[in-house]
Design a protein around this motif. Structure first.
Motif, PDB file in Angstrom:
ATOM      1  N   ARG A  73       0.830  -1.213   0.000  1.00  0.00           N
ATOM      2  CA  ARG A  73       0.000   0.000   0.000  1.00  0.00           C
ATOM      3  C   ARG A  73       0.862   1.259   0.000  1.00  0.00           C
ATOM      4  NH1 ARG A  73      -4.712   1.046  -1.403  1.00  0.00           N
ATOM      5  NH2 ARG A  73      -4.957   2.568   0.232  1.00  0.00           N
ATOM      6  N   ALA A  74       1.926   1.249   0.806  1.00  0.00           N
ATOM      7  CA  ALA A  74       2.832   2.402   0.847  1.00  0.00           C
ATOM      8  C   ALA A  74       3.516   2.591  -0.498  1.00  0.00           C
ATOM      9  CB  ALA A  74       3.854   2.226   1.958  1.00  0.00           C
ATOM     10  N   LEU A  75       3.910   1.494  -1.134  1.00  0.00           N
ATOM     11  CA  LEU A  75       4.536   1.585  -2.449  1.00  0.00           C
ATOM     12  C   LEU A  75       3.557   2.144  -3.473  1.00  0.00           C
ATOM     13  CD1 LEU A  75       6.940   0.915  -4.334  1.00  0.00           C
ATOM     14  CD2 LEU A  75       5.867  -1.301  -4.698  1.00  0.00           C
ATOM     15  N   PHE A  76       2.327   1.685  -3.432  1.00  0.00           N
ATOM     16  CA  PHE A  76       1.306   2.168  -4.362  1.00  0.00           C
ATOM     17  C   PHE A  76       1.082   3.671  -4.185  1.00  0.00           C
ATOM     18  CE2 PHE A  76      -3.173   2.937  -5.479  1.00  0.00           C
ATOM     19  CZ  PHE A  76      -3.138   2.539  -6.804  1.00  0.00           C
ATOM     20  N   ILE A  77       1.017   4.134  -2.954  1.00  0.00           N
ATOM     21  CA  ILE A  77       0.815   5.561  -2.690  1.00  0.00           C
ATOM     22  C   ILE A  77       2.032   6.353  -3.166  1.00  0.00           C
ATOM     23  CG2 ILE A  77       0.663   7.263  -0.832  1.00  0.00           C
ATOM     24  CD1 ILE A  77      -1.170   5.301   0.624  1.00  0.00           C
ATOM     25  N   MET A 113       1.899   8.070   3.284  1.00  0.00           N
ATOM     26  CA  MET A 113       2.663   6.849   3.079  1.00  0.00           C
ATOM     27  C   MET A 113       3.271   6.388   4.399  1.00  0.00           C
ATOM     28  SD  MET A 113       5.836   6.155   0.475  1.00  0.00           S
ATOM     29  CE  MET A 113       6.872   7.383   1.193  1.00  0.00           C
ATOM     30  N   SER A 114       3.633   7.340   5.251  1.00  0.00           N
ATOM     31  CA  SER A 114       4.241   6.978   6.525  1.00  0.00           C
ATOM     32  C   SER A 114       3.259   6.252   7.438  1.00  0.00           C
ATOM     33  CB  SER A 114       4.792   8.218   7.228  1.00  0.00           C
ATOM     34  OG  SER A 114       3.742   9.095   7.549  1.00  0.00           O
ATOM     35  N   HIS A 115       1.962   6.431   7.220  1.00  0.00           N
ATOM     36  CA  HIS A 115       0.950   5.705   7.999  1.00  0.00           C
ATOM     37  C   HIS A 115       1.109   4.199   7.782  1.00  0.00           C
ATOM     38  CE1 HIS A 115      -2.923   4.705   9.757  1.00  0.00           C
ATOM     39  NE2 HIS A 115      -3.218   4.044   8.657  1.00  0.00           N
ATOM     40  N   TYR A 116       1.234   3.795   6.535  1.00  0.00           N
ATOM     41  CA  TYR A 116       1.371   2.370   6.220  1.00  0.00           C
ATOM     42  C   TYR A 116       2.750   1.837   6.603  1.00  0.00           C
ATOM     43  CZ  TYR A 116      -3.032   2.869   3.828  1.00  0.00           C
ATOM     44  OH  TYR A 116      -4.347   3.103   3.555  1.00  0.00           O
ATOM     45  N   LEU A 117       3.772   2.661   6.434  1.00  0.00           N
ATOM     46  CA  LEU A 117       5.115   2.227   6.829  1.00  0.00           C
ATOM     47  C   LEU A 117       5.213   2.101   8.351  1.00  0.00           C
ATOM     48  CD1 LEU A 117       7.333   4.250   4.356  1.00  0.00           C
ATOM     49  CD2 LEU A 117       6.725   1.833   4.273  1.00  0.00           C
TER      50      LEU A 117
END
Length: 76
Positions: free
Chosen positions: A28-32, A42-46
């Motif tokens: 998900r972070a990669l997609f964002i 992105m930091s939320h998913y990381l």
């Protein structure tokens, strides 16, 4: 009959589920990052990935300490 539902099996199932969830959050972070969407951070998913990585390590240590899972013997 079905799968043998024992404590080591449940611990391994939980660990595999957590690892799949970690990979999902990483994807998900990669997609964002690739799409450039700024609606979601992105930091939320990381951050979730790091949190669940810590949970995996704690579950592994507790399961090893309580004897639910056994490490591989030394090769020598």
């Amino acid at each position: 009959k079905g799968l043998p539902v024992t404590t080591p099996f449940i611990v391994k199932l939980v660990l595999v589920s957590l690892l799949v969830f970690i990979l999902f959050n990483l994807a998900r972070a990669l997609f964002i990052m690739v799409k450039g969407q700024h609606q979601q951070s992105m930091s939320h998913y990381l951050g979730r990935r790091v949190l669940f990585s810590v949970v995996v390590i704690v579950v592994l240590l507790v399961a090893l300490g309580l004897g639910y899972i056994q490490p591989n013997p030394r090769p020598y």
